[in-house]
Scaffold this motif. Structure first.
Motif, PDB file in Angstrom:
ATOM      1  N   TYR A 122      10.463  13.292  -2.493  1.00  9.65           N
ATOM      2  CA  TYR A 122       9.869  14.109  -3.547  1.00  9.65           C
ATOM      3  C   TYR A 122      10.237  15.583  -3.421  1.00  9.65           C
ATOM      4  CZ  TYR A 122       6.293  15.897  -6.732  1.00  9.65           C
ATOM      5  OH  TYR A 122       5.648  16.527  -7.751  1.00  9.65           O
ATOM      6  N   ALA A 123      10.017  16.168  -2.251  1.00  9.92           N
ATOM      7  CA  ALA A 123      10.262  17.609  -2.074  1.00  9.92           C
ATOM      8  C   ALA A 123      11.724  17.980  -2.324  1.00  9.92           C
ATOM      9  CB  ALA A 123       9.795  18.079  -0.705  1.00  9.92           C
TER      10      ALA A 123
ATOM     11  N   HIS B 211       7.228  10.141   2.324  1.00 10.68           N
ATOM     12  CA  HIS B 211       7.821  10.062   0.983  1.00 10.68           C
ATOM     13  C   HIS B 211       8.006  11.457   0.392  1.00 10.68           C
ATOM     14  CE1 HIS B 211       8.522   8.989  -3.179  1.00 10.68           C
ATOM     15  NE2 HIS B 211       7.464   9.686  -3.530  1.00 10.68           N
ATOM     16  N   ILE B 212       7.010  12.299   0.541  1.00  8.69           N
ATOM     17  CA  ILE B 212       7.100  13.643  -0.013  1.00  8.69           C
ATOM     18  C   ILE B 212       8.189  14.445   0.696  1.00  8.69           C
ATOM     19  CG2 ILE B 212       5.869  15.841  -0.257  1.00  8.69           C
ATOM     20  CD1 ILE B 212       3.373  14.057  -0.829  1.00  8.69           C
TER      21      ILE B 212
ATOM     22  N   ARG C 187       0.822  -1.216   0.000  1.00  9.91           N
ATOM     23  CA  ARG C 187       0.000   0.000   0.000  1.00  9.91           C
ATOM     24  C   ARG C 187       0.852   1.260   0.000  1.00  9.91           C
ATOM     25  NH1 ARG C 187      -2.143   3.940   3.212  1.00  9.91           N
ATOM     26  NH2 ARG C 187      -4.311   4.523   2.819  1.00  9.91           N
ATOM     27  N   ASP C 188       1.842   1.340   0.869  1.00  9.62           N
ATOM     28  CA  ASP C 188       2.664   2.542   0.965  1.00  9.62           C
ATOM     29  C   ASP C 188       3.450   2.797  -0.324  1.00  9.62           C
ATOM     30  OD1 ASP C 188       1.685   2.782   3.521  1.00  9.62           O
ATOM     31  OD2 ASP C 188       3.527   2.098   4.502  1.00  9.62           O
ATOM     32  N   GLY C 189       4.001   1.749  -0.882  1.00 10.21           N
ATOM     33  CA  GLY C 189       4.726   1.886  -2.140  1.00 10.21           C
ATOM     34  C   GLY C 189       3.812   2.291  -3.281  1.00 10.21           C
ATOM     35  N   LEU C 190       2.598   1.760  -3.272  1.00 12.54           N
ATOM     36  CA  LEU C 190       1.628   2.116  -4.307  1.00 12.54           C
ATOM     37  C   LEU C 190       1.244   3.589  -4.208  1.00 12.54           C
ATOM     38  CD1 LEU C 190      -0.119   1.145  -6.663  1.00 12.54           C
ATOM     39  CD2 LEU C 190      -1.875   0.517  -4.983  1.00 12.54           C
TER      40      LEU C 190
ATOM     41  N   ARG D 197      -2.963  12.265   7.323  1.00 10.50           N
ATOM     42  CA  ARG D 197      -1.918  11.433   7.927  1.00 10.50           C
ATOM     43  C   ARG D 197      -0.552  12.084   7.714  1.00 10.50           C
ATOM     44  NH1 ARG D 197      -1.603   6.150   5.577  1.00 10.50           N
ATOM     45  NH2 ARG D 197      -0.389   5.636   7.398  1.00 10.50           N
ATOM     46  N   PRO D 198      -0.267  13.177   8.442  1.00  9.03           N
ATOM     47  CA  PRO D 198       1.000  13.890   8.227  1.00  9.03           C
ATOM     48  C   PRO D 198       2.243  13.070   8.564  1.00  9.03           C
ATOM     49  CG  PRO D 198      -0.200  14.823  10.084  1.00  9.03           C
ATOM     50  CD  PRO D 198      -1.105  13.820   9.438  1.00  9.03           C
ATOM     51  N   ARG D 199       2.075  11.982   9.289  1.00  8.44           N
ATOM     52  CA  ARG D 199       3.210  11.091   9.577  1.00  8.44           C
ATOM     53  C   ARG D 199       3.102   9.784   8.789  1.00  8.44           C
ATOM     54  NH1 ARG D 199       2.528  13.513  14.776  1.00  8.44           N
ATOM     55  NH2 ARG D 199       4.405  14.655  15.325  1.00  8.44           N
ATOM     56  N   GLY D 200       2.140   9.737   7.886  1.00  9.25           N
ATOM     57  CA  GLY D 200       1.928   8.536   7.085  1.00  9.25           C
ATOM     58  C   GLY D 200       2.988   8.371   6.009  1.00  9.25           C
ATOM     59  N   ALA D 201       2.947   7.243   5.366  1.00 10.18           N
ATOM     60  CA  ALA D 201       3.955   6.882   4.368  1.00 10.18           C
ATOM     61  C   ALA D 201       4.037   7.883   3.217  1.00 10.18           C
ATOM     62  CB  ALA D 201       3.675   5.487   3.825  1.00 10.18           C
ATOM     63  N   LEU D 202       2.898   8.374   2.739  1.00  9.10           N
ATOM     64  CA  LEU D 202       2.930   9.312   1.618  1.00  9.10           C
ATOM     65  C   LEU D 202       3.552  10.639   2.040  1.00  9.10           C
ATOM     66  CD1 LEU D 202       2.349   9.927  -1.314  1.00  9.10           C
ATOM     67  CD2 LEU D 202       0.023  10.574  -0.651  1.00  9.10           C
ATOM     68  N   ALA D 203       3.178  11.149   3.198  1.00 12.45           N
ATOM     69  CA  ALA D 203       3.752  12.402   3.685  1.00 12.45           C
ATOM     70  C   ALA D 203       5.258  12.256   3.897  1.00 12.45           C
ATOM     71  CB  ALA D 203       3.064  12.838   4.973  1.00 12.45           C
TER      72      ALA D 203
END
Length: 185
Positions: free
Chosen positions: A112-113, A107-108, A39-42, A99-105
């Motif tokens: 990404y950033a 990653h960014i 899920r996190d990688g996706l 989810r500011p501490r989630g996997a997508l955040a």
């Protein structure tokens, strides 16, 4: 990734399971896990594909020499990615906000950033060195570029009133003109 993006846009990230994505894509959950790591990688892969980055990289691979022309092209690509077809980026931003501490955040923040900042600063450095853009702190220069387009995109995403391509083009030209007036010497 296309199936996940479609489902995220329709239902939001929190409602979409790997089983739903696998069913829509005609594959197995194990295939998704093997390709992107679950899920996190996706989430990260969908964000990277549908975010402005690929479009910005394409413009900056051979940007126009004129700052305003380059800025207009960049703003057009950012607007197309953020507020164009579908609701993929709206779902992604909702996930980041919830989810500011989630996997997508993470990653960014971690991947990404920094990549985006490096890309943009490399582009702007040539104008700074040529004396066409004022020497400003990096964060200020980037805020002057990204702030207005992110604010406008947030309004569009919140109201679900997506501007037509001609309106996005006009907005890109307006933003580019404003950016140039703010930063040029």
């Amino acid at each position: 990734m296309e199936a996940a993006a479609r489902l995220y846009g329709m239902h939001g990230v929190g409602e979409v399971t790997l089983e739903m994505v696998a069913s829509d894509a005609g594959c197995t959950v194990q295939a998704i896990q093997g390709q992107v790591g679950g899920r996190d990688g996706l989430l990260a892969a969908v964000f990277d594909r549908y975010s402005p980055m690929p479009r910005v990289e394409a413009v900056l691979a051979d940007p126009p020499a004129d700052l305003e022309s380059a800025a207009r092209l960049l703003y057009g690509q950012v607007l197309d990615a953020l507020v164009g077809e579908g609701r993929v980026m709206a779902a992604m931003f909702a996930e980041i906000a919830s989810r500011p501490r989630g996997a997508l955040a993470v990653h960014i923040r971690d991947s990404y950033a920094p990549r985006f900042v490096g890309l943009m600063m490399s582009w702007l450095a040539a104008y700074v060195e040529a004396g066409q853009v004022r020497r400003l702190p990096e964060k200020t220069l980037l805020s002057l570029f990204t702030g207005p387009v992110l604010a406008r995109s947030a309004v569009v995403l919140a109201t679900d009133e997506h501007p037509a391509p001609a309106e996005r083009d006009r907005l890109a030209a307006d933003l580019a003109g404003a950016f140039c007036r703010a930063v040029q010497t």
